[in-house]
Motif scaffolding. Structure first.
Motif, mmCIF file in Angstrom:
data_model
loop_
_atom_site.group_PDB
_atom_site.id
_atom_site.type_symbol
_atom_site.label_atom_id
_atom_site.label_comp_id
_atom_site.label_asym_id
_atom_site.label_seq_id
_atom_site.Cartn_x
_atom_site.Cartn_y
_atom_site.Cartn_z
ATOM 1 N N ARG A 44 0.820 -1.208 0.000
ATOM 2 C CA ARG A 44 0.000 0.000 0.000
ATOM 3 C C ARG A 44 0.864 1.272 0.000
ATOM 4 N N PHE A 45 2.178 1.100 0.006
ATOM 5 C CA PHE A 45 3.078 2.239 0.101
ATOM 6 C C PHE A 45 4.054 2.231 -1.073
ATOM 7 N N VAL A 46 4.202 3.400 -1.716
ATOM 8 C CA VAL A 46 5.187 3.566 -2.785
ATOM 9 C C VAL A 46 6.413 4.214 -2.163
ATOM 10 N N ALA A 47 7.534 3.505 -2.217
ATOM 11 C CA ALA A 47 8.776 3.983 -1.611
ATOM 12 C C ALA A 47 9.710 4.507 -2.690
ATOM 13 N N PHE A 48 10.554 5.449 -2.330
ATOM 14 C CA PHE A 48 11.490 6.030 -3.291
ATOM 15 C C PHE A 48 12.626 6.698 -2.535
ATOM 16 N N LEU A 49 13.766 6.756 -3.185
ATOM 17 C CA LEU A 49 14.903 7.526 -2.686
ATOM 18 C C LEU A 49 14.953 8.900 -3.322
ATOM 19 N N GLN A 50 14.375 9.029 -4.528
ATOM 20 C CA GLN A 50 14.370 10.285 -5.262
ATOM 21 C C GLN A 50 13.088 10.362 -6.089
ATOM 22 N N ARG A 75 21.134 15.376 -7.154
ATOM 23 C CA ARG A 75 20.700 14.000 -6.935
ATOM 24 C C ARG A 75 21.556 13.363 -5.831
ATOM 25 N N LEU A 76 21.086 12.224 -5.319
ATOM 26 C CA LEU A 76 21.783 11.564 -4.220
ATOM 27 C C LEU A 76 23.195 11.137 -4.582
ATOM 28 N N GLU A 114 20.824 4.833 -13.980
ATOM 29 C CA GLU A 114 22.131 4.838 -14.629
ATOM 30 C C GLU A 114 23.074 5.851 -13.989
ATOM 31 N N GLY A 115 22.859 6.110 -12.697
ATOM 32 C CA GLY A 115 23.783 6.924 -11.928
ATOM 33 C C GLY A 115 23.904 8.357 -12.394
ATOM 34 N N SER A 116 22.852 8.912 -12.951
ATOM 35 C CA SER A 116 22.916 10.278 -13.472
ATOM 36 C C SER A 116 23.208 11.268 -12.349
ATOM 37 N N ALA A 117 24.151 12.173 -12.621
ATOM 38 C CA ALA A 117 24.438 13.275 -11.704
ATOM 39 C C ALA A 117 23.833 14.583 -12.206
#
Length: 562
Positions: free
Chosen positions: A365-371, A384-385, A416-419
């Motif tokens: 029921r929860f959408v998790a994200f780092l960004q 970005r992180l 893809e590790g975008s900065a």
């Protein structure tokens, strides 16, 4: 019952509608044709039948002012230009598509503009699917003022932003996504209108409730039937006419009407049987009741992001202050119970209680994200992180995101590790441009890094085209390594976790150290999924396992026990 926008007539031609209760008269103007007075009923609806069909450019004239159709399905010349009658048919190449079950979702959030438009994004779909992602989520595509923007200042939510492509090109994007097994979500904004091109208040003041404030002005008056109809029919249009698989409803706490949300969900469910249609909320109120009865599949879990951001970066300014104290304990609660704030007082909500108990809800029921667009783009410099923490911690956090039962969401370029920064960009002019620029800089005065006026002056101008151009994501310097990590983790999620997610319930979570946590869930097949993560500077001892299915150095381990 009247409906917003143009409707095809059975024998050809179009019926035009407009709710303008404050107007005594409305004239329909056809580009290249004769203008004609529309007929008014007692409820303030104006209507007129005409012989013209798809491709017709039209607008309304009220008290001498020309205005677009607020339910225009397409514009010519922007939000101040002509509305255009659109054909709704499409030669669907994958009409058999019924969507994917919710528990299979791994969502990639995309901005159509910085992706190059609908056609360019269509070309990338096979690579996205090959990476193990199962859905894309488009930031809002409804028409807004200017040629570039995030989409949350839209004013014509039925019309596709011209700069991204045509309605037909959007349908081709959705069709192509279905062809490679991707679901398509759309972010929709039903809590406010943008400041450039919103004419509704000039002839339908009752559309808004001046007594209820939002950060963007008066709230939309969804207790009035024409207003509720405007938004419910918009949701149905995207799901039915474009075959969108799901909607993410932006900031529904600003609507302030749970009964309306329930009514909208009920109508959508009744109108589209036999399809996997998914409805997701953004709701600062952490209202577990909206997630309990099946009306809504899930909510974006900002609590997960916020506590992970504190653990990864050490930042505790502004809204991160609510997560600065005992972050490992807060993460353990998030993994075990969903929301961190379940009725506790919140500093960022003036000490008022925020949230309701959520431990009874399944983790999906929860959408998790780092960004995501907010948490990257609402930073002053859009970092970005990958630029804010070390790679080992970020790898461990990524493993936690993708190997835990909450539904994961990625932000374009993350895989893809975008900065490349994702900055806040708009295309306003004159006094409005000045107000947006200076307002954004004032907003960051509460952050330690921008307490000085000279520091705030370095924040990019949202209206500069270079701000938009700088936000087009590029692969990171170590893109291959990040792609490999995401591919491995998503394969493991697909093979070891997803088949058993239905029926999953948390077993519990414990703190192992200052920034280390272990959590366990009983999967639907009776086995137990365990994960342990350490995001601290001083290493903690993670639990061992005889047969881990993924480890990443000493910072992360995942296992399944029968």
């Amino acid at each position: 019952m009247m409906h917003w926008g143009p409707a095809p007539l059975p024998g050809g031609g179009t019926r035009f509608h407009l709710w303008a209760p404050d107007a005594d008269a409305v004239t329909l103007e056809i580009d290249g044709g004769a203008a004609a007075a529309m007929e008014r009923d007692a409820d303030g609806w104006f209507a007129l039948d005409r012989a013209e069909g798809p491709g017709t450019r039209y607008r309304f004239r009220i008290a001498g002012q020309a205005v677009p159709d607020p339910a225009s399905r397409g514009q010519s010349g922007g939000v101040h230009g002509w509305s255009v009658v659109q054909a709704t048919d499409h030669d669907w190449q994958h009409p058999e598509w019924r969507g994917r079950p919710w528990h299979e979702m791994v969502i990639l959030e995309c901005h159509a503009g910085t992706s190059g438009g609908f056609t360019a994004l269509t070309e990338r779909l096979p690579a996205i699917a090959a990476a193990g992602i199962t859905a894309i989520e488009l930031m809002p595509v409804g028409a807004f003022g200017g040629t570039r923007g995030w989409g949350y200042d839209g004013v014509l939510p039925y019309a596709v932003q011209e700069d991204y492509g045509s309605p037909a090109e959007l349908r081709r994007l959705i069709d192509a996504a279905h062809g490679v097994g991707l679901s398509v979500f759309l972010d929709v904004v039903y809590n406010h209108f943008g400041p450039d091109g919103n004419y509704l208040g000039s002839y339908a003041s009752g559309f808004f409730d001046a007594a209820v404030d939002t950060p963007w002005g008066g709230a939309v008056a969804v207790t009035r039937e024409p207003v509720a109809r405007f938004f419910i029919d918009n949701a149905l249009m995207w799901l039915r006419d474009y075959r969108i698989d799901g909607l993410r409803f932006d900031a529904v706490h600003a609507i302030g009407n749970p009964a309306f949300l329930d009514t909208m969900a009920g109508e959508i469910r009744a109108a589209l049987p036999g399809r996997h249609v998914h409805l997701v909320l953004e709701n600062e109120e952490n209202d577990a009741a909206r997630l309990r009865d099946g009306g809504y599949d899930a909510q974006w879990n900002d609590d997960f992001h916020n506590v992970m951001h504190v653990l990864l970066t050490g930042e505790t300014s502004a809204y991160y202050a609510d997560f600065a104290d005992r972050p490992a304990e807060r993460l353990a609660r998030c993994l075990s119970e969903g929301f961190i704030y379940q009725g506790e007082g919140s500093t960022n909500h003036d000490g008022k209680p925020r949230g309701t108990p959520s431990a009874h809800l399944p983790p999906t029921r929860f959408v998790a994200f780092l960004q995501n667009h907010d948490q990257v783009g609402n930073r002053a410099m859009g970092e970005r992180l990958v630029s804010l923490t070390d790679a080992a911690k970020l790898r461990a956090a990524t493993a936690l995101l993708l190997l835990s039962p909450q539904v994961p969401l990625l932000f374009m370029g993350e895989e893809e590790g975008s900065a490349t920064p994702f900055l806040f960009f708009t295309d306003f002019h004159d006094e409005l441009a000045d107000a947006v620029r200076e307002g954004r800089r004032r907003e960051f005065a509460k952050f330690d890094a921008f307490s000085d006026p000279e520091a705030r002056a370095r924040i990019p101008d949202p209206n500069a085209v270079t701000t938009f151009e700088a936000s087009v994501p590029q692969p990171g310097a170590d893109a291959a390594a990040w792609r490999d990590l995401y591919s491995r983790l998503l394969r493991l999620r697909r093979e070891r976790i997803v088949p058993h997610l239905p029926g999953t319930q948390a077993v519990g979570a414990q703190v192992l150290g200052e920034a280390a946590v272990v959590a366990r869930w009983r999967l639907g097949d009776g086995s137990t999924l365990g994960v342990a993560v350490d995001l601290g500077d001083e290493p903690a001892t993670l639990p061992g396992s005889a047969d881990p299915f993924f480890t990443d150095g000493e910072r992360f381990v995942a296992w399944i026990e029968a």
